[in-house]
Write an enzyme that holds these catalytic residues in place. Structure first.
Site, PDB file in Angstrom:
ATOM      1  N   ALA A   1     -36.971  50.863-102.817  1.00 17.76           N
ATOM      2  CA  ALA A   1     -38.097  50.029-103.742  1.00 17.76           C
ATOM      3  C   ALA A   1     -38.840  50.837-103.992  1.00 17.76           C
ATOM      4  O   ALA A   1     -39.141  51.631-104.015  1.00 17.76           O
ATOM      5  CB  ALA A   1     -39.026  49.114-102.811  1.00 17.76           C
ATOM      6  N   PRO A   2     -38.648  50.573-105.526  1.00 19.04           N
ATOM      7  CA  PRO A   2     -39.925  50.846-106.890  1.00 19.04           C
ATOM      8  C   PRO A   2     -40.627  51.128-106.395  1.00 19.04           C
ATOM      9  O   PRO A   2     -41.617  50.369-105.334  1.00 19.04           O
ATOM     10  CB  PRO A   2     -39.241  50.410-107.934  1.00 19.04           C
ATOM     11  CG  PRO A   2     -37.917  49.735-108.179  1.00 19.04           C
ATOM     12  CD  PRO A   2     -38.088  49.207-106.479  1.00 19.04           C
ATOM     13  N   GLY A   3     -41.691  52.092-106.943  1.00 22.06           N
ATOM     14  CA  GLY A   3     -42.808  52.230-106.831  1.00 22.06           C
ATOM     15  C   GLY A   3     -43.131  53.332-105.795  1.00 22.06           C
ATOM     16  O   GLY A   3     -42.442  53.883-105.616  1.00 22.06           O
ATOM     17  N   ILE A   4     -44.740  53.760-104.906  1.00 19.56           N
ATOM     18  CA  ILE A   4     -45.010  54.536-104.542  1.00 19.56           C
ATOM     19  C   ILE A   4     -44.378  54.799-103.234  1.00 19.56           C
ATOM     20  O   ILE A   4     -45.144  53.363-102.463  1.00 19.56           O
ATOM     21  CB  ILE A   4     -46.778  54.450-104.492  1.00 19.56           C
ATOM     22  CG1 ILE A   4     -47.085  55.175-106.085  1.00 19.56           C
ATOM     23  CG2 ILE A   4     -46.774  55.834-103.672  1.00 19.56           C
ATOM     24  CD1 ILE A   4     -48.188  55.204-105.965  1.00 19.56           C
ATOM     25  N   LYS A   5     -44.102  55.890-102.329  1.00 22.83           N
ATOM     26  CA  LYS A   5     -42.995  55.655-100.957  1.00 22.83           C
ATOM     27  C   LYS A   5     -44.768  55.169 -99.800  1.00 22.83           C
ATOM     28  O   LYS A   5     -45.768  56.359-100.349  1.00 22.83           O
ATOM     29  CB  LYS A   5     -42.696  56.544-100.904  1.00 22.83           C
ATOM     30  CG  LYS A   5     -41.180  55.778-101.210  1.00 22.83           C
ATOM     31  CD  LYS A   5     -40.397  57.104-100.972  1.00 22.83           C
ATOM     32  CE  LYS A   5     -38.809  57.305-101.092  1.00 22.83           C
ATOM     33  NZ  LYS A   5     -38.008  58.534-101.311  1.00 22.83           N
ATOM     34  N   GLY A   6     -44.720  54.517 -98.989  1.00 24.69           N
ATOM     35  CA  GLY A   6     -45.582  54.504 -97.930  1.00 24.69           C
ATOM     36  C   GLY A   6     -45.122  55.384 -97.312  1.00 24.69           C
ATOM     37  O   GLY A   6     -44.409  56.146 -96.491  1.00 24.69           O
ATOM     38  N   MET A   7     -46.276  55.712 -95.877  1.00 23.14           N
ATOM     39  CA  MET A   7     -46.708  56.151 -94.884  1.00 23.14           C
ATOM     40  C   MET A   7     -45.903  56.061 -93.647  1.00 23.14           C
ATOM     41  O   MET A   7     -45.472  56.775 -93.070  1.00 23.14           O
ATOM     42  CB  MET A   7     -47.759  57.202 -94.921  1.00 23.14           C
ATOM     43  CG  MET A   7     -47.795  58.082 -96.243  1.00 23.14           C
ATOM     44  SD  MET A   7     -49.493  59.164 -95.627  1.00 23.14           S
ATOM     45  CE  MET A   7     -50.523  58.086 -96.122  1.00 23.14           C
TER      46      MET A   7
ATOM     47  N   LYS B   1     -38.870  45.476 -95.433  1.00 26.88           N
ATOM     48  CA  LYS B   1     -39.981  46.654 -94.764  1.00 26.88           C
ATOM     49  C   LYS B   1     -39.687  47.008 -92.894  1.00 26.88           C
ATOM     50  O   LYS B   1     -39.782  45.793 -91.954  1.00 26.88           O
ATOM     51  CB  LYS B   1     -41.072  45.980 -94.959  1.00 26.88           C
ATOM     52  CG  LYS B   1     -42.168  45.752 -96.042  1.00 26.88           C
ATOM     53  CD  LYS B   1     -43.065  45.190 -96.101  1.00 26.88           C
ATOM     54  CE  LYS B   1     -44.778  46.058 -95.881  1.00 26.88           C
ATOM     55  NZ  LYS B   1     -45.252  45.547 -96.609  1.00 26.88           N
TER      56      LYS B   1
ATOM     57  N   ASP C   1     -47.949  35.927 -96.353  1.00 27.89           N
ATOM     58  CA  ASP C   1     -46.940  35.661 -95.046  1.00 27.89           C
ATOM     59  C   ASP C   1     -45.423  36.666 -94.823  1.00 27.89           C
ATOM     60  O   ASP C   1     -45.330  37.245 -96.275  1.00 27.89           O
ATOM     61  CB  ASP C   1     -46.457  34.414 -95.747  1.00 27.89           C
ATOM     62  CG  ASP C   1     -46.377  33.831 -93.607  1.00 27.89           C
ATOM     63  OD1 ASP C   1     -46.517  34.614 -92.766  1.00 27.89           O
ATOM     64  OD2 ASP C   1     -45.494  32.488 -93.909  1.00 27.89           O
TER      65      ASP C   1
END
Length: 612
Positions: free
Chosen positions: A328-334, A349, A384
């Site tokens: 997914a585009p955007g900042i990757k999560g930890m 996710k 949700d």
């Protein structure tokens, strides 16, 4: 193999036990939903919240009960597939005159896959598609309590308020209104304004669903105004006035956009007493054609049916598309690995196997946070999630970059095999959350910066629009935080990237791994430095407990951009003050339940009178 004869009495007995298990589930579900009216009439808000949480667990409890009964009485897990094919056909026969056949089919899937330890995607005997139609289901209550009631004002429209008065009184709420005639007069005028100067046709009528919709501290009358070829969907929120002894119609919500906000996927599920849920969904779908059926079932509290329909929609989309799943585009999560399919409006996710410092959590803790959100009143500010296990995707639809990402960060969640034996490799994910895709708020703001929104000297039309976009986004971010506080939720990680903006311009939180109850947090001010060394120290020199929160320190993390800071301080400077958070915490601890409205304040008839 399709059985040519139904010659097994054991198969019939299993089918009968299954339908008995479902009927018990729906009876308990409907009873709990019906009790919402009494809880509303007695202003039992904590009881309402508790019932909403507990009702979510009903389905899994009944599935477990039914599975245990089938194993205990019939040794169901040991029966051959020939028996199970007959079970399904007997079950279909038992659904012919059933009032909730689509829900019963999903219940069958849940129980049988639990007993036989199979997954949805590889079974040929479960209900991949519905077998029994939900069209024109009637019940024995039809004369007394149909799915909806129709009211017919005089063709002149002169008695519209009188008809509306009867409409509201027919719901038999056991609490007095402050001034119901005045309220319905306001509703009647709003309806006349929407109709305009058009001629009232022979079919001029008001249709309303026969059950009230209960959520949080409100009751909603849901229906549509019909004249000629035109239909105007509406909802009437009924709330308590201050003191919580009398009621008022707080507003009229008109049109699909207002109704979509009311039925948003970012809000808690309604409590509605329904004999034929498919008829309610069909009625609501006529009011909100843009709303997927799966989201309507979920909004009515039938989340498992929502998951079933979503999965069918997803498989259908896969068959009719050719693009590939990607990171997914955007900042990757930890904590989460997020991927999407560009042509499909959802994100997927997967919890990673390990988390770099400063994250201190575990897979089970993260699942617990997502369950907390599922059971909580999401007040329009938390998306949700649909939770699935053992989900199969075609390997050919995954980019190599995405496969490498999963193999690196979540190998324990990944299997690549031809488990269903069709000759095609599949990516099987052991656990995945699915959410509506939104534009991350940091990207939304960056687009405004790029268009000149942070430069006051730029007066081009694009820059003016960008400044409006920036102000709206930052203001909505603060509003989202305040709504979350009112719902007893501290988001934990408040960075812009953890919030998204919806098609209606609402800011919604979607990163739940650090979420906490406000009442569990310890809000503090930063202590005064005792020495020059402490004051100049780049490290935190004072003790910080695991649940300590210092609101005055939010600024450096959130307000580095001058334009953003100016808007934030204009509307939400109080969010940087410990006293704001502490005062809300104390009120919640004292038992206060805040009103959080699914519509703008300017829609309210009497904002000074209705409870705020």
């Amino acid at each position: 193999m399709f059985p040519t004869r139904l010659d097994s009495s054991l198969a019939y007995d299993i089918a009968k036990a299954l339908i008995d298990g479902f009927n018990r589930h729906y009876r308990l579900f409907r009873t709990e939903s019906a009790r919402a009216k009494h809880r509303f009439e007695t202003a039992d808000w904590h009881g309402q919240q508790r019932a909403q949480r507990e009702r979510i667990e009903f389905y899994d409890l009944r599935v477990r009960e039914a599975s245990m009964r089938l194993e205990r009485e019939f040794k169901a897990g040991e029966q051959p597939m020939e028996i199970w094919h007959q079970v399904k056909l007997h079950y279909i026969g038992l659904l012919v005159d059933h009032h909730q056949p689509e829900l019963a089919e999903t219940f069958f899937n849940s129980v049988t896959t639990k007993i036989l330890h199979r997954s949805y995607f590889q079974n040929d005997f479960i209900f991949i598609r519905p077998a029994v139609s939900t069209e024109y289901i009637e019940n024995g209550e039809t004369e007394k309590r149909p799915t909806y009631h129709a009211y017919y004002p005089d063709p002149s429209g002169n008695n519209l308020a009188e008809v509306l008065l009867k409409l509201v009184q027919d719901f038999d709420l056991r609490r007095e209104f402050v001034d119901l005639p005045a309220d319905v007069a306001l509703v009647a005028q709003a309806m006349k304004d929407v109709l305009g100067d058009v001629k009232l046709r022979a079919n001029f009528q008001i249709q309303v669903l026969s059950s009230l919709f209960f959520r949080n501290k409100g009751a909603y009358i849901v229906g549509k105004l019909i004249n000629g070829y035109n239909e105007f969907p509406f909802a009437l929120p009924v709330l308590y006035t201050p003191g919580e002894t009398q009621l008022a119609i707080d507003a009229i919500l008109f049109g699909q956009d207002d109704l979509l906000m009311l039925f948003s996927y970012a809000r808690a599920y309604f409590m509605v007493d329904m004999e034929i849920p498919s008829a309610y969904v069909q009625f609501l779908r006529s009011m909100m054609p843009l709303k997927p059926r799966n989201e309507l079932y979920s909004a009515l509290g039938l989340a498992k049916q929502g998951k079933t329909l979503f999965y069918r929609d997803f498989l259908f989309h896969l068959r009719h598309s050719s693009d590939k799943f990607r990171i997914a585009p955007g900042i990757k999560g930890m904590v989460m690995l997020v991927f999407d399919l560009p042509s499909f409006p959802y994100v997927f996710k997967v919890i990673k196997d390990f988390y770099p410092p400063p994250k201190e959590t575990s897979r089970e803790q993260i699942k617990g946070k997502y369950l907390l959100v599922k059971q909580h009143d999401r007040v329009g500010r938390m998306a949700d999630t649909l939770e699935y296990s053992e989900v199969a995707f075609p390997r050919s639809r995954f980019t190599d970059e995405l496969m490498q990402e999963i193999e690196k960060f979540a190998p324990s969640q990944l299997e690549v095999s031809d488990r269903d034996g069709d000759g095609q490799l599949e990516v099987i994910l052991k656990h995945v959350y699915i959410e509506r895709r939104m534009i991350p708020l940091n990207i939304h703001l960056q687009e405004a910066f790029d268009a000149g929104g942070s430069d006051p000297s730029n007066t081009s039309p694009a820059a003016v629009r960008a400044r409006q976009q920036l102000e709206h986004g930052v203001n909505e971010y603060g509003n989202a935080l305040k709504d979350l506080v009112a719902a007893n939720i501290f988001p934990g990680d408040m960075l812009w990237k953890n919030f998204g903006i919806t098609r209606h311009g609402k800011v919604v939180f979607y990163d739940y791994d650090e979420i906490e109850y406000i009442t569990d947090c310890n809000f503090r001010r930063v202590p005064q430095a005792r020495t020059e060394e402490e004051e100049m120290s780049g490290e935190v020199w004072y003790h910080v407990g695991p649940k300590d929160v210092f609101p005055e320190t939010f600024g450096p993390f959130l307000l580095g951009n001058a334009a953003v800071k100016q808007v934030f301080m204009k509307h939400h400077a109080d969010l940087l003050d410990m006293a704001f958070w502490q005062s809300h915490k104390e009120r919640i601890q004292a038992g206060h339940v805040y009103d959080v409205f699914p519509y703008e304040q300017d829609k309210r008839f009497h904002p000074e009178r209705a409870q705020g």
